[in-house]
Scaffold this active site. Structure first.
Site, PDB file in Angstrom:
ATOM      1  CB  THR A  84      -0.906   0.006   1.260  1.00  0.00           C
ATOM      2  OG1 THR A  84      -1.456   1.314   1.436  1.00  0.00           O
ATOM      3  CG2 THR A  84      -0.124  -0.321   2.529  1.00  0.00           C
ATOM      4  CE1 TYR A 101      -3.671  -1.922   5.290  1.00  0.00           C
ATOM      5  CE2 TYR A 101      -3.265   0.346   4.611  1.00  0.00           C
ATOM      6  CZ  TYR A 101      -3.543  -0.965   4.294  1.00  0.00           C
ATOM      7  OH  TYR A 101      -3.690  -1.332   2.977  1.00  0.00           O
TER       8      TYR A 101
HETATM    9  C1  UD1 Z   1      -5.680   5.072   3.067  1.00  0.00           C
HETATM   10  C2  UD1 Z   1      -4.340   4.523   2.594  1.00  0.00           C
HETATM   11  C3  UD1 Z   1      -4.526   3.433   1.577  1.00  0.00           C
HETATM   12  C4  UD1 Z   1      -5.353   2.372   2.192  1.00  0.00           C
HETATM   13  C5  UD1 Z   1      -6.670   2.962   2.659  1.00  0.00           C
HETATM   14  C6  UD1 Z   1      -7.374   1.879   3.422  1.00  0.00           C
HETATM   15  C7  UD1 Z   1      -2.632   6.272   2.709  1.00  0.00           C
HETATM   16  C8  UD1 Z   1      -1.847   7.251   1.931  1.00  0.00           C
HETATM   17  N1  UD1 Z   1      -3.559   5.584   1.993  1.00  0.00           N
HETATM   18  O1  UD1 Z   1      -6.314   5.723   2.001  1.00  0.00           O
HETATM   19  O2  UD1 Z   1      -3.272   2.885   1.235  1.00  0.00           O
HETATM   20  O3  UD1 Z   1      -5.575   1.354   1.263  1.00  0.00           O
HETATM   21  O4  UD1 Z   1      -6.466   4.040   3.546  1.00  0.00           O
HETATM   22  O5  UD1 Z   1      -8.345   2.358   4.270  1.00  0.00           O
HETATM   23  O6  UD1 Z   1      -2.463   6.079   3.891  1.00  0.00           O
HETATM   24  N2  UD1 Z   1     -12.268  11.736   2.874  1.00  0.00           N
HETATM   25  C9  UD1 Z   1     -13.219  12.674   3.182  1.00  0.00           C
HETATM   26  N3  UD1 Z   1     -14.474  12.234   3.526  1.00  0.00           N
HETATM   27  C10 UD1 Z   1     -14.789  10.901   3.604  1.00  0.00           C
HETATM   28  C11 UD1 Z   1     -13.789   9.958   3.298  1.00  0.00           C
HETATM   29  C12 UD1 Z   1     -12.537  10.409   2.950  1.00  0.00           C
HETATM   30  O7  UD1 Z   1     -12.991  13.879   3.118  1.00  0.00           O
HETATM   31  O8  UD1 Z   1     -15.941  10.577   3.941  1.00  0.00           O
HETATM   32  C13 UD1 Z   1     -10.948  12.191   2.429  1.00  0.00           C
HETATM   33  C14 UD1 Z   1      -9.770  11.780   3.270  1.00  0.00           C
HETATM   34  O9  UD1 Z   1      -9.535  12.674   4.314  1.00  0.00           O
HETATM   35  C15 UD1 Z   1      -8.654  11.734   2.217  1.00  0.00           C
HETATM   36  C16 UD1 Z   1      -9.365  11.283   0.942  1.00  0.00           C
HETATM   37  O10 UD1 Z   1     -10.735  11.617   1.152  1.00  0.00           O
HETATM   38  O11 UD1 Z   1      -8.132  13.014   2.005  1.00  0.00           O
HETATM   39  C17 UD1 Z   1      -9.263   9.813   0.659  1.00  0.00           C
HETATM   40  O12 UD1 Z   1      -9.607   9.078   1.844  1.00  0.00           O
HETATM   41  P1  UD1 Z   1      -9.899   7.503   1.802  1.00  0.00           P
HETATM   42  O13 UD1 Z   1     -10.751   7.177   0.638  1.00  0.00           O
HETATM   43  O14 UD1 Z   1     -10.401   7.122   3.159  1.00  0.00           O
HETATM   44  O15 UD1 Z   1      -8.483   6.813   1.546  1.00  0.00           O
HETATM   45  P2  UD1 Z   1      -7.045   7.119   2.203  1.00  0.00           P
HETATM   46  O16 UD1 Z   1      -7.193   7.431   3.645  1.00  0.00           O
HETATM   47  O17 UD1 Z   1      -6.326   8.072   1.322  1.00  0.00           O
END
Ligand code: UD1
Length: 327
Positions: free
Chosen positions: A118, A142
């Site tokens: 990841t 993780y």
């Molecule tokens: C992270 C990990 C990824 C892993 C995944 C598993 C890192 C860089 N990436 O992805 O490798 O497979 O978790 O859970 O650590 N967001 C919102 N609102 C929401 C959901 C998300 O604003 O309801 C934002 C988050 O703050 C982030 C982006 O959207 O900026 C993506 O979030 P998400 O889809 O949860 O994935 P990551 O946390 O990037």
């Protein structure tokens, strides 16, 4: 003779897409999955053995009963906030279970493995896009449990004939276009799923976690990769190992980032639903921006993505979620 491969976690989201592509390509497949988050219904090819990687005796038995030419190891826990609350479960399920798998490979002489890693192994990224040689500094259990699994594989490979391809996934999303496969785990709530759930009125609103990041619109930027392209990278990696390729660590992403606001805008446009969006504080451990340098995977595997299109990622996710509503 058809090659027989073991796919751990093949009933899960990414594993099931890979199993379908392996099946279409003519592989003999044994899926080993405890179905804690995956489903037998998602295994469209091969035989499913319900089992846990923690059960080393059972795993040995499976290895003894089949002659695997390669292992594809997907089975893992992958929810970052959960890993902070239950770190030991993550080290057991991810790191210890990878060790169990390697022990079986060792005893049974299986010397090719493809491992699901990841982008979380990089942690807070200084410069984007991030390349594979950048020092790994994961910021949550993780990411550390996955990095430790990478180390196990690398160290064991030095002392044996094992060759590996470690694939570091960026943000995987989308669903296959036939509507048969997609994300089913209710625990996973990534950005695109969350926005789709809001568009389908399964939740009253969605939240943006942080609007004060040092990015053009203040929200987090990620590299979203379509699950079918990611699955294809695994088949390319397998062919590469079969042709004698040496061990590799490869990023899997498109090298292009989208902000949270951009993603939400596309989900609203494609679903034609203007759901409410609440701006709230940053989530613990969220980096501002993470995008992949994907030069190496193109060069080493000749991987050519076919679905590098945010709208397609969103529309296949929406179609999958709508289909689930009806089934
Ligand atoms: C992270 C990990 C990824 C892993 C995944 C598993 C890192 C860089 N990436 O992805 O490798 O497979 O978790 O859970 O650590 N967001 C919102 N609102 C929401 C959901 C998300 O604003 O309801 C934002 C988050 O703050 C982030 C982006 O959207 O900026 C993506 O979030 P998400 O889809 O949860 O994935 P990551 O946390 O990037």
């Amino acid at each position: 003779m058809r090659k027989k491969v073991l796919v751990t976690g093949g009933a899960g989201y990414i594993g099931s897409h890979v199993v379908r592509q392996l099946g279409t390509a003519g592989y003999d497949i044994i899926v080993y999955d405890n179905c804690s988050t995956g489903s037998p219904k998602s295994v469209l090819y091969g035989d499913l053995i319900i089992g846990d990687l923690a059960d080393l005796d059972h795993l040995y038995l499976v290895f003894a009963q089949h002659q695997f030419s390669a292992v594809l190891h997907f089975a893992a826990s992958l929810i970052v906030p959960e890993s902070i609350i239950h770190p030991l479960n993550y080290y057991a399920n991810n790191t210890r279970n990878t060790l169990n798998l390697l022990r079986c490979c060792h005893v049974m002489g299986v010397n090719q493995i493809i491992f699901s890693s990841t982008a979380a192994v990089y942690g807070e990224v200084g410069e984007n896009p991030v390349a594979e040689f950048v020092p790994t500094m994961p910021i949550n259990p993780y990411g550390r449990s996955k990095l430790m699994s990478e180390w196990l594989i690398k160290d064991y490979a030095i002392s044996s004939s094992l060759r590996y391809v470690i694939l570091r996934y960026f943000n995987v999303a989308g669903a296959d276009s036939s509507g048969k496969l997609g994300q089913i785990s209710p625990k996973t709530n990534h950005l695109i799923m969350s926005a789709c759930n809001a568009a389908l009125k399964r939740q009253p609103q969605m939240q943006i976690f942080g609007t004060d990041f040092p990015t053009p619109d203040g929200t987090g930027i990620r590299d979203y990769i379509h699950v079918e392209d990611l699955a294809a990278a695994h088949l390319d990696a397998l062919s590469y190992l079969e042709m004698g390729g040496e061990s590799q660590i490869l990023n899997c992403g498109y090298g292009q980032g989208y902000s949270v606001r951009q993603v939400i805008e596309r989900v609203k446009a494609i679903s034609q639903v203007d759901f409410p969006v609440i701006e709230t504080n940053r989530r613990d451990g969220d980096p501002a921006c993470v995008t992949a340098c994907a030069d190496k995977i193109h060069k080493v595997l000749g991987w050519e993505p076919k679905y590098n299109d945010l709208d397609l990622i969103v529309s296949t996710t929406l179609a999958w979620e709508r289909g689930r509503e009806m089934s």
